[in-house]
Design an enzyme around this catalytic site. Structure first.
Site, mmCIF file in Angstrom:
data_model
loop_
_atom_site.group_PDB
_atom_site.id
_atom_site.type_symbol
_atom_site.label_atom_id
_atom_site.label_comp_id
_atom_site.label_asym_id
_atom_site.label_seq_id
_atom_site.Cartn_x
_atom_site.Cartn_y
_atom_site.Cartn_z
ATOM 1 C CB CYS A 129 -0.925 0.003 1.210
ATOM 2 S SG CYS A 129 -0.127 -0.427 2.764
ATOM 3 C CG HIS A 249 -0.845 4.162 4.549
ATOM 4 N ND1 HIS A 249 -1.487 3.870 5.734
ATOM 5 C CD2 HIS A 249 -0.376 2.965 4.086
ATOM 6 C CE1 HIS A 249 -1.409 2.564 5.968
ATOM 7 N NE2 HIS A 249 -0.757 1.995 4.980
#
Lengths: 348, 348
Positions: A129, A249
């Protein structure tokens, strides 16, 4: 129109559920979807897009007649079942780290290296990710100005550590006054020897350590970035940190480009042209990406673009994306879409 | 033993209260302490170290007979009253940014540049919290190996934005499900045009922006580091981010040193010898600094020390300290202690 049979292995997980959502939302041409999971979950009924799906136990023979299988049930399941699936002729898109650095396996972000899909042995890896959102934002910089060096410090959400980590953050967040004594069992990871509270904290460990003192998450960012860019000469280093953020994130990224004399405006303009990227960058209106507002969004958001005052080829940027979508489920579905595009191109 | 009259301007603030605590705890040789604040707080009684102190209104004549005055009531108060204080012969230790970059004013971290105190005009500046902890940890590296470049990404606590910001974090943290809609009035700063929730978020803005797209907090780290190290040739750049952490700033720092062939062990050993620094760095036991456990601690904690795999002179470290103590109150009191040591040395 040709239609396909699709399977999702790990359909009860957060990413598996979002893969199903994205297949429906993006009108992937499936005629049926098999949801596969452990025997424990078999029989569970899931609702998505107004339809009901029943979970089946994942077995080697589950892949008979399956065209595309999305794996998101942990590295061990992928190692056991992915080759069984490919034996049935199924194309596997694997969201674990099991095969990412295998030289035979393409590691693909469709906006960045779609050509890597031209040759594969039935197995395609979806990158980590934190790597995906960084390479999506940096690819136009690499193409326009060349990339010599990437240094990244991450600000990562707990949803990357699973649903129980989210529940633990929620519970600890309500216990403000006892914050240093809150019980913890999920982070840095459920399987770690020692656990620390994540609420009101920052934990500079994601995944386990190697002998050099780097974590596996840091090596993923280093090695996967070089593989996706197909350039081992780009210097990459990383520090990965877990935060009390649910999903999304963030990354503080510093790059040294090759080309001389580029302004921050030119740097920004190059990024704004990239597919899948939205530049949110206006200091005058306090506009910059934040993880709280990236949740459930498909795009990669970039802001805080600035030139290093002390280095003529150094630039900062701040990159934010939903780690479960572009970081996992969405990118996996985009890989399948890209494979279909390539087939169409071959057939014409 | 000689004793001194001490004043604290901004005694009702978080840092002012901690300055009083540290003066008592460290047995600073005061015969009396005047607590000064705005007229609004005058008459308030404060308890510290088993004694009662009454707040007085800060006025120009408050400094008559005061040897040392600690200012921590905002830049405007310092600009108005500090020169009044020095006119009475008071030595002012100022915790605001009002005079830090003034060439006549020493900017001091006693472990790093105590000699800067040898000449002053009655005014000494305490550096910014995020700068102090970084230079304390990097000073031994600079002395042993030379420093060419510093790149820092911060993970800063809300207590740096004041007591109301802490209350806002506490309140928002209890509202997990509505996290993206929680009301906000304190961050990035109370006086900002737009406010964002800090709970479950990361805000890449601390203080206001300039034309280059840097925040004042980032410029403080850049300019103050060069001034404290007395070396404008060190390249410094910074990205400053506010997190849902109560107290304790963390920093992901990357440095390029001058000396060739240094190992991570040698790098770590140099830091471990520095006064005021504790190395917490053992991947095998998941030992690294975390802000949740640095609260109310005097020391600067360093971990995650690693060599850049792609640069023979590049190193990472992770630096954590209590932003209200070493970042503010403690360092201010240490400056006063250092001034007394210097006087003793002159008198002998």
């Amino acid at each position: 129109m040709q239609t396909y049979t699709v399977a999702i292995v790990g359909a009860t997980g957060a990413v598996g559920a979002k893969i199903l959502d994205k297949l429906i939302e993006r009108k992937f041409p499936f005629r049926s979807v098999k949801l596969l999971a452990s025997s424990r979950s078999a029989g569970t009924v899931i609702q998505a897009g107004g339809r009901l799906f029943t979970i089946e136990e994942a077995k080697p023979e589950s892949f008979d007649g399956v065209d595309f299988a999305f794996f998101s049930a942990g590295g061990a399941i992928s190692e056991n079942l992915a080759s069984e699936a490919t034996r049935w002729g199924t194309v596997v898109i694997d969201n674990t780290s099991a095969f990412r650095m295998d030289a035979e396996v393409p590691l693909v972000v469709p906006e960045v290296n779609p050509k890597a899909l031209d040759s594969h042995n039935g197995l395609i890896a979806n990158p980590n990710c934190s790597t995906i959102q960084m390479v999506v934002a940096l690819n136009p910089i690499k193409e326009a100005f060349g990339l010599k060096k990437i240094l990244v410090s991450t600000y990562q959400a707990v949803s990357g550590a699973g649903a129980d980590a989210i529940l633990e953050l929620k519970s600890q967040s309500g216990q403000f006054d006892s914050r240093a004594e809150n019980s913890a069992s999920q982070l840095p990871s459920a399987g770690a020897e020692r656990h620390y509270p994540i609420a009101f904290n920052a934990i500079p460990q994601i995944d386990s350590f190697d002998d050099m003192g780097y974590t596996k998450e840091e090596w993923k960012m280093i090695n996967e970035t070089k593989k996706i860019f197909n350039d081992s000469t780009i210097a990459v280093s990383a520090t990965c940190v877990r935060l009390p953020v649910v999903t999304g994130h963030s990354e503080s990224v510093y790059v040294e480009i090759e080309k001389e004399g580029i302004t921050a405006e030119e740097f920004s303009r190059a990024i704004s042209k990239a597919p899948g990227v939205i530049v949110q960058d206006n200091p005058a209106t306090q506009t910059y990406p934040m993880p709280l507002f990236a949740e459930n969004k498909d795009d990669v958001y970039v802001g805080r673009i600035r030139k290093d005052p002390d280095h003529p080829r150094g630039f900062h940027l701040w990159i934010v994306a939903d780690n479960l979508l572009k970081g996992a489920a969405l990118n996996s579905v985009q890989i399948a879409e890209q494979l279909l595009k390539n087939r169409d191109a071959q057939n014409n």
